[in-house]
Every structure is written in C-alpha cells, then in structure tokens.
Design a protein around this motif. Structure first.
Motif, mmCIF file in Angstrom:
data_model
loop_
_atom_site.group_PDB
_atom_site.id
_atom_site.type_symbol
_atom_site.label_atom_id
_atom_site.label_comp_id
_atom_site.label_asym_id
_atom_site.label_seq_id
_atom_site.Cartn_x
_atom_site.Cartn_y
_atom_site.Cartn_z
ATOM 1 N N GLU A 67 33.751 62.166 37.866
ATOM 2 C CA GLU A 67 33.670 62.651 39.241
ATOM 3 C C GLU A 67 33.654 61.455 40.177
ATOM 4 O O GLU A 67 32.977 60.457 39.908
ATOM 5 N N ILE A 68 34.373 61.547 41.266
ATOM 6 C CA ILE A 68 34.455 60.446 42.219
ATOM 7 C C ILE A 68 34.731 61.074 43.589
ATOM 8 O O ILE A 68 35.408 62.108 43.661
ATOM 9 N N THR A 69 34.193 60.495 44.646
ATOM 10 C CA THR A 69 34.491 61.095 45.962
ATOM 11 C C THR A 69 35.780 60.503 46.521
ATOM 12 O O THR A 69 36.228 59.446 46.093
ATOM 13 N N THR A 95 39.343 64.076 35.632
ATOM 14 C CA THR A 95 38.518 63.497 36.688
ATOM 15 C C THR A 95 38.615 64.382 37.928
ATOM 16 O O THR A 95 39.700 64.788 38.308
ATOM 17 N N TRP A 96 37.460 64.640 38.534
ATOM 18 C CA TRP A 96 37.442 65.417 39.786
ATOM 19 C C TRP A 96 37.261 64.469 40.962
ATOM 20 O O TRP A 96 36.350 63.639 40.959
ATOM 21 N N LYS A 108 31.962 65.753 48.015
ATOM 22 C CA LYS A 108 30.552 65.468 47.751
ATOM 23 C C LYS A 108 30.287 65.571 46.259
ATOM 24 O O LYS A 108 30.694 66.551 45.634
ATOM 25 N N ARG A 109 29.635 64.560 45.702
ATOM 26 C CA ARG A 109 29.426 64.584 44.255
ATOM 27 C C ARG A 109 28.242 65.459 43.881
ATOM 28 O O ARG A 109 27.299 65.609 44.640
ATOM 29 N N THR A 110 28.318 66.028 42.661
ATOM 30 C CA THR A 110 27.209 66.854 42.191
ATOM 31 C C THR A 110 26.247 66.020 41.344
ATOM 32 O O THR A 110 25.098 66.369 41.185
ATOM 33 N N TYR A 158 25.618 61.771 39.437
ATOM 34 C CA TYR A 158 26.063 60.381 39.253
ATOM 35 C C TYR A 158 25.765 59.972 37.819
ATOM 36 O O TYR A 158 24.632 60.084 37.369
ATOM 37 N N THR A 174 30.557 53.362 40.384
ATOM 38 C CA THR A 174 31.621 54.278 39.969
ATOM 39 C C THR A 174 32.805 53.500 39.401
ATOM 40 O O THR A 174 33.400 53.902 38.407
#
Ligand code: ASP
Length: 451
Positions: free
Chosen positions: A241-243, A286-287, A291-293, A295, A300
């Motif tokens: 996950e990454i913003t 990868t999303w 906003k991340r859910t 970490y 990152t």
C-alpha cells in the motif's frame, strides 16, 4: 465497475492475451479494458511500438519501410492465427496501411499516428477474441468516444476537459466489454496525438476518472511494487500500500511504476489504483490510495536518480536585498528552465535543476544574465548531482531517521552535498555525487530496512 489496463507484456502473444481475457472474465465488474501494443516476447525481442517507430522513420527518410511494416503485420498475424481469429486481420491491415501510407504533412504528427497503430490493432484483436469465445465486446475508437488531446507549447499531449464528459458516456450497454486502445487520442481536427512512451497508463487513468470507476487496475508483470529498485537489491520488500503522495515523491527520483502523468486523473477523483500481475493474478499487488489503512514500516520506499545540476550563486549581503531570489527565479523562468529545489544560505543560494533542461548553451545564457543583471559576486555550476529520496508518511513525528540515514551514508564515505526535509515529513532528500547514486541507495536500504 473497474477500469482494467494491460501493459505490453500482457499482450505480447496469444498465450498472454488468453490470460488477459481470463482475468477480465473472472470479474463481472471488469467491463472497460485498456490495452497496450504487444511488448517483447523475449528479452531480445522488439516491441511493436518500436517496430512502428522504425516504419515511420524509414518512410520519413524516404527509405524502404516495408521490412519493418511486414514485421508489424506478421506479429498480429501470428497472434490472430493462434487465437483462430484471422478474420480480424483485414481490418488491422487496412487501418495500419492507411496511416503508414498517408501523406506526410508534419513529421511529428505522422510519427504520432503511426506509433498509435500498435495499441489500435491490439484493441481490435482483443475485442474480436472476446467475441470468438462468446462474449459481447466492442473495439472503441478514441475519436468516436471523444478522447481529445492537444499538444502544449513544449509538444506534450494534454487532455482537453471535454474528454471526461465524452468518455463518461462510454458504457451504453452494461453487458458489453469495451476494449479501448491506450496511448493515443485525437486533436479536435481529427489528427492522432500520442502520449509519451508508456502512455497507455494515462488512457486507463482518464477512463477510470471519466467513468468514476471503483478502482483503476493496472496489470503488468510484477507481483507488486518494491521498496527499492530490485535491480539494486535482491528480493526487496514488497509495498502493498502506498499513497499517491508517496508515489509522487518516489517517482520524482526515478521510481517509475506508472507513467508519471497517469496518477493525476485518478488522484483528483480519489480513485484507488491496484497494480497487479497478469502472470500471477492471485497476488494482491500494490494499492495506490489517497489514505493508507496501515503501515508495514516507517519507510515506504527509497529511490535515487542521477541527472541534476547545482548552480550556486553568491552575492555579499544577499539576505538584505529585497527581491534577489525572485529575480533569480525570473531569469530561470524566462529561459524556460524548471527549478527543482532552492536550498539557500545567507549570502548564497543554490538552484537545482535537471541537467537535460540545463544544456551548456542554456547554462551560458543564464549564468551571464545572473552575473550581469543581478551583479552576483560569483556563480558556480556543478553538473554531477544525484538526488536520493527516502519516502514514508509514517516517518512524521518519528525520531532519528535522518540521523540514521546520514550516519549510514557517512560511514560509507559518502559526502552529503544537500539535505532537504519539508515540514510535512513525508520525505527526506539528499544530494550526493552521481557516482555514488546506486551505492547510496543500497546503503540507505540496508540501514533503514535492516535486512
Ligand atoms: N506501446 C507504448 C510504448 O511502448 C505505450 C504503452 O505501452 O503504454 O511506450
């Protein structure tokens, strides 16, 4: 609904195209499919887009373009034969021939139109294959659908606002799979305009934005994005996950997952992007989200890129002179050079720009103007800077990362020429000599990911 884009490796041959169709059919929300031109089948193969560029360049030069042209048609013939849809070949051959043999009025526009034929033919092929296995599917022509572009003053393809309203009308029938060629659109007077290389990502993003998709899926050939370039570090940590903001910071230092203009249309509408692997569809990928859910780690990703210059300007009592910095920036603006960063001291300011825009000719003009018009005492140009970016939203308010990064670099004997961290604390930037770039990225990864 989901907009689902497949890159060139996913379309490279009939076997890959079957995988693409299986993926699309596995989820009834996947009704808008964007395709690239067939990519390389092996490491020494040539992408269809590159073959097309050869065709166009040969024709422009008045040379024999037939061998490259035949190679393009043969790629599509081979795929169509294997998929048992040879009835699609006349339409592909006709479209490619018409464009290749058109009158060359403007070489840039001609090259654009020929380059686009790889994606155009891919879309015709995939739509036909869906039909042949019993599914409703339609090839979409970007002109008929209203994907309008124009070239801006530096020749870059930009999207006309009306494109979004036009494409919002695309899905007239909910059961049909719409197959859209990536990489190109049309000017209002009917000329083909292509994005820069890798631009099918932008087409997918525009469609996801226009159709307010629930997700923009971008299918490629890796399981996920990695925390560092896998060519530098073996088995780096995956990033699940990454913003958008983190992605932008990393892309700045050459961390390219999507085309750099592909995030904007989905970013402004808050549509998440899911990077997935055509060769391993069950991997979660990868999303890229607003906003991340969660970490997984403080950092990152880490990236480094060469190709920057520093222009250090000295003027005694600079800090007391109102407007000095403004005038420096004005000169760069008037000479058409984009400024990346401006770290400053009391009597010095350093302007950081990308080398490719700061040619030796431009350097001479700008330096002379600064010395003459601003009565600078001294000006020094260094053309060998690499930028390192350490990125992670979770770093905010955590103590000691800068200290660890700086001491790891110092223990490795790497001199820090520039240090920069904004108050948002999403990233840390270091400037080092170009020759240290890859080594410095490895040193930072080893320290901060503790592998
Ligand atoms: N086929 C084009 C290229 O090779 C565009 C793309 O695949 O996105 O750059």
């Amino acid at each position: 609904m989901k907009v689902t884009k497949f890159g060139g490796s996913s379309l490279a041959n009939a076997f890959q195209i079957k995988k693409v169709c299986d993926i699309v059919l596995a989820d009834s929300d996947r009704k808008v499919v964007v395709v690239s031109a067939p990519g390389k089948r092996t490491s020494d193969d040539i992408k269809v887009t590159d073959l097309l560029i050869n065709v166009a360049k040969s024709r422009i030069a008045g040379a024999d373009y037939k061998p490259a042209f035949d190679a393009v048609i043969n790629r599509f013939r081979e795929i169509a034969e294997e998929l048992e849809i040879t009835d699609v070949l006349p339409s592909i051959e006709k479209a490619v021939t018409e464009v290749v043999e058109s009158k060359i009025v403007d070489t840039v526009l001609y090259l654009d139109s020929v380059k686009a034929m790889g994606e155009d033919s891919s879309a015709r092929l995939v739509a036909r294959y869906f039909n042949s296995i019993g599914h409703k599917a339609e090839y979409c022509n970007p002109k008929d659908c209203g994907l309008f572009l124009k070239h801006n003053d530096v020749g870059k393809a930009v999207i006309l606002d009306e494109t979004y309203d036009n494409l919002a009308q695309l899905r007239k029938d909910e059961d049909t799979i719409y197959v859209f060629p990536g990489f190109y659109g049309y000017s209002k007077n009917g000329q083909i305009i292509t994005f820069s290389r890798g631009g099918s990502d932008i087409t997918g993003s525009i469609l996801a934005g226009a159709l307010r998709a629930e997700v923009y899926e971008n299918w490629t050939d890796v399981d996920s994005v990695y925390a560092v370039n896998p060519n530098l570090v073996k088995n780096p940590f995956p990033v699940y996950e990454i913003t958008y903001d983190e992605m932008r910071e990393l892309a700045y230092a050459g961390f390219t997952v999507l085309h750099e203009d592909a995030l904007f249309p989905v970013y402004v509408r808050g549509i998440p992007v899911n990077i997935k692997n055509t060769n391993n569809p069950s991997a979660k990928g990868t999303w890229i989200v607003s906003k991340r859910t969660h970490y997984d780690s403080l950092i990152t990703g880490i990236a480094g890129e060469k190709g920057f210059c520093t222009i250090t300007i000295k003027k005694y009592l600079m800090n007391q002179q109102v407007g000095f910095l403004f005038n420096v920036m004005r000169i760069f603006m008037e000479e058409g050079v984009s400024i990346e960063h401006i770290p400053s001291g009391i009597d010095t300011v350093t302007v950081i720009v990308r080398k490719k825009y700061f040619t030796p000719e431009v350097q001479e003009v700008i330096c002379n103007r600064i010395l003459k018009e601003l009565a600078a005492t001294d000006i020094k140009v260094e053309r060998d800077l690499a930028i390192l970016m350490i990125v992670g939203e979770a770093m905010a308010n955590s103590v000691g990362i800068m200290a660890r990064a700086a001491s790891a670099l110092s223990n490795a004997g790497i001199n820090l020429r520039i240090v920069n961290q904004g108050a948002s604390e999403i990233s840390m930037m270091f400037g080092v000599a170009e020759s240290y770039c890859s080594y410095a990225v490895k040193v930072l990864y080893k320290e901060l990911f503790r592998y």
